[in-house]
Design a protein around this motif. Sequence first.
Motif, PDB file in Angstrom:
ATOM      1  N   ASP A  33       2.775 128.860  24.431  1.00 58.12           N
ATOM      2  CA  ASP A  33       2.826 130.333  24.397  1.00 58.12           C
ATOM      3  C   ASP A  33       2.211 130.906  25.669  1.00 58.12           C
ATOM      4  N   ALA A  34       1.098 130.322  26.087  1.00 56.36           N
ATOM      5  CA  ALA A  34       0.415 130.803  27.288  1.00 56.36           C
ATOM      6  C   ALA A  34       1.282 130.563  28.527  1.00 56.36           C
ATOM      7  N   ALA A  37       4.006 133.085  28.675  1.00 52.57           N
ATOM      8  CA  ALA A  37       3.491 134.393  29.102  1.00 52.57           C
ATOM      9  C   ALA A  37       3.293 134.428  30.611  1.00 52.57           C
ATOM     10  N   ARG A  38       2.730 133.351  31.164  1.00 54.21           N
ATOM     11  CA  ARG A  38       2.528 133.304  32.622  1.00 54.21           C
ATOM     12  C   ARG A  38       3.864 133.349  33.349  1.00 54.21           C
ATOM     13  N   ILE A  40       6.743 134.639  32.276  1.00 53.31           N
ATOM     14  CA  ILE A  40       7.321 135.989  32.201  1.00 53.31           C
ATOM     15  C   ILE A  40       6.667 136.910  33.233  1.00 53.31           C
ATOM     16  N   LEU A  41       5.335 136.834  33.328  1.00 50.29           N
ATOM     17  CA  LEU A  41       4.626 137.710  34.261  1.00 50.29           C
ATOM     18  C   LEU A  41       5.002 137.424  35.709  1.00 50.29           C
ATOM     19  N   LEU A  42       5.122 136.137  36.054  1.00 48.73           N
ATOM     20  CA  LEU A  42       5.475 135.799  37.433  1.00 48.73           C
ATOM     21  C   LEU A  42       6.902 136.233  37.757  1.00 48.73           C
ATOM     22  N   ASN A  45       7.090 140.016  38.027  1.00 49.15           N
ATOM     23  CA  ASN A  45       6.545 140.477  39.296  1.00 49.15           C
ATOM     24  C   ASN A  45       7.536 140.234  40.430  1.00 49.15           C
TER      25      ASN A  45
ATOM     26  N   ILE B 385      -2.383 136.795  24.170  1.00 49.63           N
ATOM     27  CA  ILE B 385      -1.745 135.753  24.989  1.00 49.63           C
ATOM     28  C   ILE B 385      -1.369 136.322  26.362  1.00 49.63           C
ATOM     29  N   PHE B 386      -0.767 137.506  26.365  1.00 46.69           N
ATOM     30  CA  PHE B 386      -0.387 138.113  27.648  1.00 46.69           C
ATOM     31  C   PHE B 386      -1.615 138.527  28.454  1.00 46.69           C
ATOM     32  N   ALA B 389      -2.985 135.533  30.032  1.00 46.29           N
ATOM     33  CA  ALA B 389      -2.077 135.063  31.091  1.00 46.29           C
ATOM     34  C   ALA B 389      -2.267 135.899  32.359  1.00 46.29           C
ATOM     35  N   VAL B 390      -2.415 137.211  32.188  1.00 48.40           N
ATOM     36  CA  VAL B 390      -2.666 138.088  33.340  1.00 48.40           C
ATOM     37  C   VAL B 390      -3.946 137.659  34.046  1.00 48.40           C
ATOM     38  N   LEU B 393      -3.658 134.160  35.836  1.00 50.70           N
ATOM     39  CA  LEU B 393      -2.873 134.218  37.076  1.00 50.70           C
ATOM     40  C   LEU B 393      -3.593 135.012  38.169  1.00 50.70           C
ATOM     41  N   ALA B 399      -0.420 138.563  42.352  1.00 54.47           N
ATOM     42  CA  ALA B 399       0.681 139.167  41.584  1.00 54.47           C
ATOM     43  C   ALA B 399       0.230 140.019  40.395  1.00 54.47           C
ATOM     44  N   THR B 400      -0.640 139.477  39.535  1.00 55.64           N
ATOM     45  CA  THR B 400      -0.978 140.218  38.316  1.00 55.64           C
ATOM     46  C   THR B 400      -2.296 140.993  38.419  1.00 55.64           C
ATOM     47  N   MET B 403      -2.603 144.468  37.167  1.00 60.21           N
ATOM     48  CA  MET B 403      -2.495 144.672  35.712  1.00 60.21           C
ATOM     49  C   MET B 403      -3.844 144.500  35.020  1.00 60.21           C
TER      50      MET B 403
END
Lengths: 67, 536
Positions: A33-34, A37-38, A40-42, A45, B385-386, B389-390, B393, B399-400, B403
């Motif tokens: 899951d983690a 999520a990473r 999707i974020l990358l 961006n 989770i998000f 993740a932010v 990263l 990049a994040t 956020m």
Amino acid sequence: MTKLNLDANILRPDDFYAELIAAHEGLSKAESDALNARLILLLANHIGDRQVLGQALAAARKQQHKA
Amino acid sequence: MTRAPAYPYIRSKDQDCATPARHPVVVVGAGPVGLTAAIDLAIQDVPVLLIDDNDQVSHGSRAICFAKRQLEIFDRLGCGAPMVEKGVVWNLGKVFFDERQIFEFNLLPEAGHHRPAFINLQQYYLEQFLLERLRALQAAGRAVEIRGRNRLVALSPAADGVALTIETPDGPYELAADWLLACDGAASPIRTKLGLDFVGRVFEDNFLIADVVMEETPDMPVERRFWFDPPFNRGQSALLHKQPDNVWRIDLQLGWNIDKAEQSRPENVIPRLRAFLGPDARFELEWVSIYTFQCRRMERFLHGRVIFAGDSAHQVSPFGARGANSGIADVDNLIWKLKLVQKGLAPASLLESYNAERVAAAQENIQHSTRSTDFITPKSEISRIFRDAVLDLAEPYPATRPMVNSGRLSLPTTYEGSPLNGPDSANLPANTRPGAPMMDAPLAQGWLLEALDARFHLISFNCKVEPPSHLHGLDLHHIALQTDADGGDYLRGRYLGTAKAAIYLVRPDQHIAARWENYDATELAQALARAIGREP
């Protein structure tokens, strides 16, 4: 407005799919899951364009899996 | 600890009147917002009476972070300098996740501004400086008065004013006010007595705020540190800020299901602080408080002759320093309008623009505050989770990082689409469009904002104009600037862009009302009429 590309756009799709699954190999559900999520974020961006991202969110949300 | 009263109860002659004494404006609540309102009214020649049920400045540091725009407001009121001198200026913010620092950011404001992005200053110092300014105005003969231990116990609003009953150590007395300003805080007794709404979202979380005095802390530099999920407060957040006099603000998230009374006992607080500060830290607990916060606002801030400002009208989470700062911006917006209405120079409907502009500002603050809170305290599994993740990263990649939300620090609101806004010119820079606050810039001598007082101003850049010095019964003060002088680059960048010349109409609260590339006397007259609510 830039339109979200919903046509096939990835060269050698089987290779990409295998790579995606392989990236999750050996991970627990929480770790997977983690990772998702990473990822999707990358990717989000990289795309950057809020209109495209908005269309992708809507398209993904619309097509909910029917069990 | 008993402190000498800052504004002791003194019997007023109003208490011996056969018929209630009538005051043009009564302000209730001598916190940062009420004091600012009283000073602004005094400066703008509106007689004002400020009452409070207490006679002291704030107990505990409470609001500690004051933003650049608010310092500029205090400069206009003549009390910004001592605050900046006493305050701690900070620019560096560090963000930690688990055991590691994941990145740092510099808030260093762009050059060409007189005031820093923020200062940290205990609320009791801020109130003391405001009180000193109020006393100085009083000594100079301005009609401003503060009455301690005067508690409003009843009010009865009418079409042309409000009847008040005030309780004092000598018993109750009656007063009448043309206008009543409710600056009486989040629990506003006035709002309650009038049965007005105050709706929004309560966040199910508790925070421990502690101020500790630590001498000799060479390894603790002046910066804001924020932790997500640190080892010393697992699963929760923590915040550290420096204040003057070696006082440090510590803010620890505690979670929802706790016994508040139990958790705020020193024997429970001190071990938590020790786990955070380290076993060798020498510190003394100055003040401690546990709070549950809410994001909410009144539907309207204007109720006939009763006007709400500050926490009585809106509340946000503390992340972002949007509480006291937005309350100060409320009165900055309100007082010049109230003055024009009170003196018959503008229709009472001008006050509707206070409601429109400051409700929009409160809405903006609540949105920022809610988003920060949702990032700091994720409300669902996927949200966490998000969030994680932010943060994961953010350490290796930029990049994040944008956020990462540990509070979006207070910035002034641009009054987009305000009924008071006049013409704009598309060639001029976006940052100084109608509705926006003026941006400071260095002049050949001093600073641009120092040249502005509580009048309307017409500022011309690189052009020769001869505007009237009076218009619609108001003073219109003309300032002519040339961008080939010192500091011209900042002026040009902020007010001209690629245009050769420009003319800006600026309101008494230093927000821009209208702007043009060419002067036109008729358009100016229309824009000023609009800015004072005389035109639809």
